[in-house]
Design an enzyme around this catalytic site. Structure first.
Site, PDB file in Angstrom:
ATOM      1  N   PHE A   9     -10.306 -24.684  16.311  1.00  0.00           N
ATOM      2  CA  PHE A   9     -11.719 -24.951  16.094  1.00  0.00           C
ATOM      3  C   PHE A   9     -12.189 -24.347  14.773  1.00  0.00           C
ATOM      4  CE2 PHE A   9     -11.339 -25.525  20.595  1.00  0.00           C
ATOM      5  CZ  PHE A   9     -12.333 -26.407  20.964  1.00  0.00           C
ATOM      6  N   ASP A  10     -12.945 -25.143  14.032  1.00  0.00           N
ATOM      7  CA  ASP A  10     -13.712 -24.610  12.914  1.00  0.00           C
ATOM      8  C   ASP A  10     -14.816 -23.736  13.506  1.00  0.00           C
ATOM      9  OD1 ASP A  10     -14.762 -24.411  10.245  1.00  0.00           O
ATOM     10  OD2 ASP A  10     -16.248 -25.936  10.783  1.00  0.00           O
ATOM     11  N   LEU A  11     -15.450 -22.913  12.696  1.00  0.00           N
ATOM     12  CA  LEU A  11     -16.530 -22.049  13.186  1.00  0.00           C
ATOM     13  C   LEU A  11     -17.903 -22.590  12.814  1.00  0.00           C
ATOM     14  CD1 LEU A  11     -17.650 -19.524  14.505  1.00  0.00           C
ATOM     15  CD2 LEU A  11     -17.057 -18.228  12.448  1.00  0.00           C
TER      16      LEU A  11
END
Length: 220
Positions: A9-11
């Site tokens: 996951f990107d943040l």
């Protein structure tokens, strides 16, 4: 949809809505190098890609000036910007369901790793991830999204890249994933849009955390 087992996951724009803190910190950083931006909300291009890239591409800063801007950005972000943030509604429930289903969840972000850890701990989201990977704190070190993704995958010994997927809201997430040899699912509740994500090569897009969760669990 493939039965992905390793989820990266990107943040920013994917797990949390950190836009205000990022943009206000960029506004401050630009001011320190002599550039006045009256409305911080015009700085959405800085959400997602590495800061060095954005300062150089958006404002034509040379290497030395970009590094000065990055240091000023981090000064303001660490003291104030990191708190100008919120978790997306329904996101924690989605992560919990994915974890319960036996998926391996990690974070791969262009944000410096210590900042990423702090944000996720502040929102009680760190508990869902087996690893949190980000850019180096040293602003002189070059690190691409693909580099961070490769580091995360290598740490878990993920040999079968067909079972791995990146989840993010900008084209940089898609491009980094493809460069690292994995698929990417785009989310539309962040700062990118469907056209940007699909043109970059996203395998699919999800409008909400719930839709993303159902997609990854292959429900309906």
């Amino acid at each position: 949809m493939k039965d992905y087992q390793v989820l990266l996951f990107d943040l920013d724009g994917t797990l949390t809505d950190s836009g205000e803190g990022i943009m206000r910190s960029v506004q401050y950083a630009l001011q320190t190098v002599g550039i006045e931006v009256m409305d911080y909300r015009t700085l959405t291009a800085f959400i997602g890609p590495p800061l060095r890239v954005s300062f150089q591409e958006e404002y034509g800063l040379d290497e030395g000036t970009a590094l000065r801007a990055i240091r000023a950005y981090r000064e303001r972000f660490e003291s104030a910007g990191i708190r100008e943030n919120r978790a997306y509604e329904g996101l924690a429930g989605c992560l919990g369901r994915l974890q319960a289903a036996g998926k391996t969840l990690m974070v791969a972000t262009s944000k410096p790793q210590p900042f990423a850890v702090q944000v996720l701990e502040d929102f009680d989201l760190a508990q869902y991830f087996t690893g949190i990977y980000g850019a180096p704190v040293d602003e002189t070190a070059h690190s691409t999204k693909a580099d961070v993704i490769r580091e995360a995958l290598a740490s878990k010994g993920a040999a079968d890249l067909s079972q791995c997927v990146m989840i993010g809201d900008r084209k940089y997430d898609v491009e980094g994933a493809l460069e690292a040899g994995i698929d990417c699912i785009g989310v539309l509740y962040g700062y990118g849009d469907e056209r940007e994500l699909l043109e970059a090569g996203a395998a699919a897009v999800a409008a909400t955390p719930d839709e993303l969760c159902r997609m990854l669990l292959r429900e309906g």
